[in-house]
Design a protein around this motif. Structure first.
Motif, mmCIF file in Angstrom:
data_model
loop_
_atom_site.group_PDB
_atom_site.id
_atom_site.type_symbol
_atom_site.label_atom_id
_atom_site.label_comp_id
_atom_site.label_asym_id
_atom_site.label_seq_id
_atom_site.Cartn_x
_atom_site.Cartn_y
_atom_site.Cartn_z
ATOM 1 N N PRO A 25 0.790 -1.446 -0.301
ATOM 2 C CA PRO A 25 0.255 -0.103 0.546
ATOM 3 C C PRO A 25 1.086 1.521 -0.056
ATOM 4 C CG PRO A 25 -0.057 -1.221 1.964
ATOM 5 C CD PRO A 25 0.847 -2.351 1.483
ATOM 6 N N ALA A 26 0.032 2.104 -0.785
ATOM 7 C CA ALA A 26 0.450 3.655 -0.297
ATOM 8 C C ALA A 26 1.624 3.859 0.807
ATOM 9 C CB ALA A 26 -0.279 4.977 -0.892
ATOM 10 N N ALA A 27 2.083 4.661 0.777
ATOM 11 C CA ALA A 27 3.368 4.947 1.701
ATOM 12 C C ALA A 27 2.770 6.786 2.383
ATOM 13 C CB ALA A 27 4.506 5.253 1.994
ATOM 14 N N ARG A 28 2.389 7.200 1.716
ATOM 15 C CA ARG A 28 1.383 8.429 2.054
ATOM 16 C C ARG A 28 -0.076 7.938 0.655
ATOM 17 N NH1 ARG A 28 5.239 13.946 1.811
ATOM 18 N NH2 ARG A 28 5.892 12.226 4.347
ATOM 19 N N PRO A 29 -0.816 8.523 0.988
ATOM 20 C CA PRO A 29 -2.077 8.798 -0.456
ATOM 21 C C PRO A 29 -2.213 9.455 -1.481
ATOM 22 C CG PRO A 29 -2.978 9.112 1.845
ATOM 23 C CD PRO A 29 -1.559 9.417 2.428
ATOM 24 N N VAL A 30 -2.046 8.354 -2.743
ATOM 25 C CA VAL A 30 -2.253 9.652 -3.750
ATOM 26 C C VAL A 30 -3.131 8.414 -4.499
ATOM 27 C CG1 VAL A 30 -0.192 7.643 -4.459
ATOM 28 C CG2 VAL A 30 -1.050 10.557 -5.184
ATOM 29 N N SER A 31 -3.215 9.046 -5.496
ATOM 30 C CA SER A 31 -3.965 8.329 -6.476
ATOM 31 C C SER A 31 -3.017 7.665 -7.881
ATOM 32 C CB SER A 31 -5.055 8.997 -7.626
ATOM 33 O OG SER A 31 -4.347 10.375 -7.775
ATOM 34 N N ILE A 72 5.694 13.672 -11.924
ATOM 35 C CA ILE A 72 5.544 14.608 -12.019
ATOM 36 C C ILE A 72 4.252 14.865 -11.282
ATOM 37 C CG2 ILE A 72 4.248 16.486 -13.636
ATOM 38 C CD1 ILE A 72 5.991 15.927 -15.562
ATOM 39 N N HIS A 73 3.016 13.532 -11.332
ATOM 40 C CA HIS A 73 1.870 12.992 -10.872
ATOM 41 C C HIS A 73 2.364 13.505 -9.356
ATOM 42 C CE1 HIS A 73 -1.646 11.436 -10.083
ATOM 43 N NE2 HIS A 73 -1.012 10.585 -9.525
ATOM 44 N N LEU A 74 3.272 12.695 -8.663
ATOM 45 C CA LEU A 74 3.480 12.463 -7.467
ATOM 46 C C LEU A 74 4.018 13.871 -7.222
ATOM 47 C CD1 LEU A 74 5.383 9.008 -7.199
ATOM 48 C CD2 LEU A 74 3.256 9.264 -6.538
ATOM 49 N N ALA A 75 5.002 14.538 -7.510
ATOM 50 C CA ALA A 75 5.054 16.064 -7.216
ATOM 51 C C ALA A 75 4.217 17.052 -6.896
ATOM 52 C CB ALA A 75 6.125 16.459 -7.910
ATOM 53 N N HIS A 76 2.829 16.378 -8.163
ATOM 54 C CA HIS A 76 2.099 18.363 -7.599
ATOM 55 C C HIS A 76 0.913 17.670 -7.100
ATOM 56 C CE1 HIS A 76 2.944 20.435 -11.247
ATOM 57 N NE2 HIS A 76 2.870 19.193 -12.366
ATOM 58 N N GLY A 111 5.838 2.962 -1.096
ATOM 59 C CA GLY A 111 5.727 3.592 -2.579
ATOM 60 C C GLY A 111 5.245 3.888 -2.243
ATOM 61 N N PRO A 112 4.695 4.013 -3.942
ATOM 62 C CA PRO A 112 3.183 5.234 -4.599
ATOM 63 C C PRO A 112 1.160 4.236 -3.772
ATOM 64 C CG PRO A 112 3.819 4.583 -6.342
ATOM 65 C CD PRO A 112 4.497 3.678 -5.366
ATOM 66 N N GLY A 113 1.614 2.910 -3.949
ATOM 67 C CA GLY A 113 0.812 1.601 -3.840
ATOM 68 C C GLY A 113 0.538 1.915 -5.349
#
Length: 231
Positions: free
Chosen positions: A43-49, A89-93, A126-128
């Protein structure tokens, strides 16, 4: 754990740097199939789409990275790795990288990198989601490599860490000195000269713990914020 393995020794090479610029406004008719896939087992280490496949597959994007040790400006190259650049870019934004530590520094003769991008600060986060490799085909062969398989990742390279084929997530590494690796890690941009000065400063601080060649940076290295100047 997302790791980068050391290879054979190599002499330092002179490395040039691309100029900064904004993303191309050209929209492509065929979108790449990046294979962005959820990883419920990680799962994501921090919530993100999870991102959609990108429209933009050309052009370069300047990314400003503010750290507690100095700035590390990056230039992403969509032509080399459109899916990887788009994910970054998606994660950074969405602030995924903000207030995160770079958790691994290496000082092997053949591998000198700083690894970042894990909000959990464990090397496991990671981002999930995961996505496909976009492996480099233009890296120079490593001299004195008996296998003929290893390549030079030059100083200033920005590349993705992974846990095997097609397992890219959020973790990336910054190459501080020419490093020898099999070409199994996606190259998606470069570090600008100002960023190399910051990277050298972090590397000069050494590595914490019992292993002087691989571990956490002795000097805390935190990404304050990561801001792409483009879409």
């Amino acid at each position: 754990m997302r790791r980068i393995a050391a290879g054979l020794a190599v002499a330092a090479l002179a490395v040039g740097f691309i100029t900064t610029g904004t993303a191309s406004a050209e929209v492509q008719t065929a979108r790449p199939d990046c294979g962005y896939t959820a990883t419920p087992e990680e799962p994501a280490a921090r919530p993100v789409s999870i991102p959609h496949d990108p429209w933009f597959t050309k052009g370069k994007v300047l990314v400003k990275v503010k750290t507690n040790q100095g700035d590390i400006p990056l230039v992403l190259d969509r032509a080399k790795a459109a899916c990887t650049a788009h994910s970054f870019i998606h994660l950074a934004h969405r602030g995924f990288y903000n207030q995160t530590e770079c958790h691994r520094l290496t000082a092997y003769p053949t591998l000198k990198v700083l690894q970042c991008g894990d909000p959990s600060n464990t090397g496991e986060g990671g981002p999930g989601y995961k996505y496909k490799d976009e492996l480099p085909t233009d890296l120079q062969p490593a001299p004195n490599d008996p296998t003929g398989l290893r390549r030079i990742y030059p100083r200033g390279t920005l590349a993705m860490a992974n846990a095997g084929p097609d397992t890219n997530g959020s973790q990336f590494f910054l190459v501080q000195s020419d490093s020898i690796l099999r070409p199994n890690y996606t190259v998606f941009g470069q570090i600008l000269p100002e960023g190399l000065k910051t990277l050298d400063k972090i590397a000069a601080g050494g590595i914490a713990g019992e292993n002087p060649l691989d571990g956490r940076p002795n000097v805390k290295s935190e990404l304050k914020w990561v801001l792409p100047l483009g879409i």
